[in-house]
Design an enzyme around this catalytic site. Sequence first.
Site, mmCIF file in Angstrom:
data_model
loop_
_atom_site.group_PDB
_atom_site.id
_atom_site.type_symbol
_atom_site.label_atom_id
_atom_site.label_comp_id
_atom_site.label_asym_id
_atom_site.label_seq_id
_atom_site.Cartn_x
_atom_site.Cartn_y
_atom_site.Cartn_z
ATOM 1 C CB SER A 68 40.216 25.171 37.870
ATOM 2 O OG SER A 68 40.962 26.242 38.380
HETATM 3 N N1 SAH Z 1 41.175 26.525 42.593
HETATM 4 C C1 SAH Z 1 40.252 27.612 42.670
HETATM 5 C C2 SAH Z 1 40.695 28.661 41.682
HETATM 6 C C3 SAH Z 1 40.094 29.966 41.912
HETATM 7 S S1 SAH Z 1 40.649 31.213 40.810
HETATM 8 C C4 SAH Z 1 38.856 27.146 42.321
HETATM 9 O O1 SAH Z 1 38.748 26.210 41.505
HETATM 10 O O2 SAH Z 1 37.891 27.700 42.828
HETATM 11 C C5 SAH Z 1 42.175 31.724 41.561
HETATM 12 C C6 SAH Z 1 42.092 32.153 42.992
HETATM 13 O O3 SAH Z 1 43.384 32.637 43.359
HETATM 14 C C7 SAH Z 1 41.121 33.299 43.250
HETATM 15 O O4 SAH Z 1 40.242 32.939 44.276
HETATM 16 C C8 SAH Z 1 42.033 34.458 43.647
HETATM 17 O O5 SAH Z 1 41.453 35.338 44.571
HETATM 18 C C9 SAH Z 1 43.204 33.719 44.247
HETATM 19 N N2 SAH Z 1 44.456 34.478 44.299
HETATM 20 C C10 SAH Z 1 45.014 35.280 43.348
HETATM 21 N N3 SAH Z 1 46.168 35.814 43.772
HETATM 22 C C11 SAH Z 1 46.373 35.333 45.047
HETATM 23 C C12 SAH Z 1 47.386 35.518 46.028
HETATM 24 N N4 SAH Z 1 48.448 36.316 45.817
HETATM 25 N N5 SAH Z 1 47.265 34.865 47.200
HETATM 26 C C13 SAH Z 1 46.201 34.056 47.448
HETATM 27 N N6 SAH Z 1 45.208 33.850 46.562
HETATM 28 C C14 SAH Z 1 45.286 34.470 45.375
#
Ligand code: SAH
Length: 219
Positions: A68
């Site tokens: 993000s």
């Molecule tokens: N805060 C993180 C955002 C990553 S993008 C960063 O800045 O790196 C969103 C993340 O949510 C991804 O890694 C994706 O795999 C995860 N995600 C999506 N659905 C999910 C779920 N049901 N349970 C756990 N993680 C999930």
Amino acid sequence: MVSRAGIGMTSQRTRIRMVERLRTQGITDEVVLDVMSVVPRHVFVEEALASRAYDDNSLPISFGQTISSPWIVARMSELLRAKNDLDTVLEIGTGCGYQTAVLTQFVRKVYSVERIGPLLTRTRIRLHELQVKNVFLKHADGLLGLAKEAPFSGIIMTAVTTHVPSLLLEQLEIGGRIVFPKGSQEQNLCVIERKSHGYTETVLESVKFVPMLPGVISR
Ligand code: SAH
């Protein structure tokens, strides 16, 4: 917290510039701004992208996911904190772990759940190298919550969803809040607060996130 050895660009000045930009973008929580002036964001992205880590963008991490943008991390952190340090927070969507690391600086214990196993493995190593101790990482479907550790003072979801499952709402303590991107094509940051008589919802800025998906990926 210390920065990872072997990566040249640990520039404190770059972070200070990022924090100044966040101020002009309306972030006011000094604790969040302080934390973001310290956490080395560049170690959370691929080395080839490290020079862009402090730009005002999200960036690809791997497995089709993104880190993000600094503004999103700051905004969600200040909404979650609401000017108070927190006891326990459940983060759904660990990704590269940057938001996680920021949270650990004002939350006593962070529980973070990620559905993509190999992504979490890398993040686990990174957070260990950074000596982040007050975090518990779990490879699981975050939409199921973490009943064993509930209730939480706060829940943060870093992928977009049309609604928060009731199972998660129940894992929030009274007085606690959930911060998440709500929607599908059109998305807005949203805060749900648990009051003694029920839940209230506030819809805020428009945003862009990858989707929350069910189930886990192991390799
Ligand atoms: N805060 C993180 C955002 C990553 S993008 C960063 O800045 O790196 C969103 C993340 O949510 C991804 O890694 C994706 O795999 C995860 N995600 C999506 N659905 C999910 C779920 N049901 N349970 C756990 N993680 C999930």
